[in-house]
Scaffold this motif. Structure first.
Motif: not given
Ligand code: ADP
Ligand code: TRP
Length: 332
Positions: A202, A192, A204, A110-111, A194, A158-159, A161
């Motif tokens: 979110k 789960n 960030s 994804h990144a 955020l 998000d990690q 994956q």
């Protein structure tokens, strides 16, 4: 029977915020304190090099995250804390695992996909600004995990994956050489969810809508005041489920405190009052850790010492794994 191994990595990118605490720091510290696992947590400094190319800044980020985790309750007697770059065997494993990672797997990470997407939207070449560190980021992460044969990996949602990718890589290796690498299991905090930031998206650092963990009381007050509210009269009943202030509050307050605030909302509360309640809960939770953080940042040698002890414990284990694998693949 020996305990299962719990491992996680923390990317040093500046002082963590409340979202990092709720999504990553707290669950990992709770797991370590449960005593159920043998825990290894590390500072993923080589991961930060993907985007941080200022040595002074990177050095400072490393101390900031180490101090933050220690201040929030990481006990180095219960967790082996070390620095990724102190374990060069991770990079040897990175090459070995690279040779068992199909390129398509990286295309889907994804990144990297987000960077490509952003480039396309701005009508640039799709690989503009993409270095190979970003592209192969999940392989380094898989190597971090496999170097200690970790069983469970607490991470932010998000990690997940990346943990799945690590499992795919380990499976590909094992299909060739037999069961040599363990398949790790990702664990995310219950629900789960955020944590939202000051603007409702979110929380960030990249949106600049975050509350840094060790803000002073004055800074906390200023940030909380930034939360947008409507102009409804204090006497009008308010729905706690639709309020960002309430959402925040329930993450950090006790169940009883949360229920009391819920009642207040339903009776009618002024937004100024609700913000004061939030400030009071956050400040009382963070006042102690804020002092420990400042103390550690003023004495970075204490952090160095803890990281050196971690390295001394981890490196022999990493060397053993690499020696075994060298034999397995036939370079030795
Ligand atoms: P940021 O988005 O501020 O750059 P990172 O991507 O460095 O944060 O996140 C570090 C860790 O904190 C990750 O494991 C991530 O899942 C977790 N995390 C980040 N933001 C949040 C949030 N708003 N709520 C819950 N967890 C979060
Ligand atoms: N990629 C993780 C993050 O951005 C950090 C990380 C690096 C990690 N290596 C890891 C997490 C290994 C768990 C296991 O938050």
């Amino acid at each position: 029977m020996s305990k299962k191994i719990c491992l996680t990595g923390v990317k040093p990118t500046g002082m963590p915020h409340l979202g990092n605490y709720i999504g990553a720091i707290k669950p990992a510290i709770d797991m370590a304190n449960s005593g159920e696992y043998e825990s290894y947590y590390f500072i993923a400094d080589y991961h930060s090099l993907v985007g941080v190319h200022d040595p002074k800044l990177l050095r400072s980020y490393i101390y900031e995250v180490a101090a933050a985790w220690l201040a929030m309750g990481l006990d180095p007697k219960k967790v082996t804390l070390y620095k990724q770059s102190d374990i060069p065997e991770i990079l040897e494993l990175h090459w070995i695992t690279s040779c068992f990672t199909v390129k398509g797997l990286m295309n889907r990470a994804h990144a990297y996909k987000a960077s490509v997407q952003a480039n396309l939207e701005q009508e640039r070449d799709e690989d503009h600004g993409v270095n190979m560190g970003l592209f192969t980021y999940p392989i380094l992460m898989a190597s971090d995990i496999m170097i200690l044969n970790a069983d469970v990996v607490p991470v932010g949602a998000d990690q997940l994956q990346h943990i799945e990718i690590a499992r795919d890589i380990a499976t590909a290796f094992n299909n060739t050489y037999g069961n040599k690498l363990k398949l790790p299991k990702g664990i995310v905090r219950e629900g789960n969810k955020l944590l939202a930031g000051l603007d409702g998206r979110k929380m960030s650092k990249s949106y600049n809508n975050h509350i840094p963990l060790f803000s002073t009381e004055k800074e906390l007050k200023k940030l909380i005041n930034r939360i947008t509210t409507d102009s409804s009269d204090p006497s009008i009943p308010k729905n706690p489920e639709e309020s960002l202030i309430f959402d925040f509050y329930s993450e950090f307050a006790t169940v009883d405190q949360t229920e009391a605030l819920r009642t207040w909302y339903l009776r009618g509360i002024g937004w100024g009052e609700a913000k004061m309640e939030l400030l009071s809960v956050l400040n009382s939770m963070l006042a102690g850790p804020r002092e420990i953080y400042a103390e550690l940042m003023a004495n970075p040698k204490k952090i160095d010492f803890i990281l050196e002890e971690g390295q001394a414990k981890v490196r022999p284990q990493a060397q053993k794994l690499i020696n075994d694998l060298k034999h397995t693949i036939g370079v030795r």
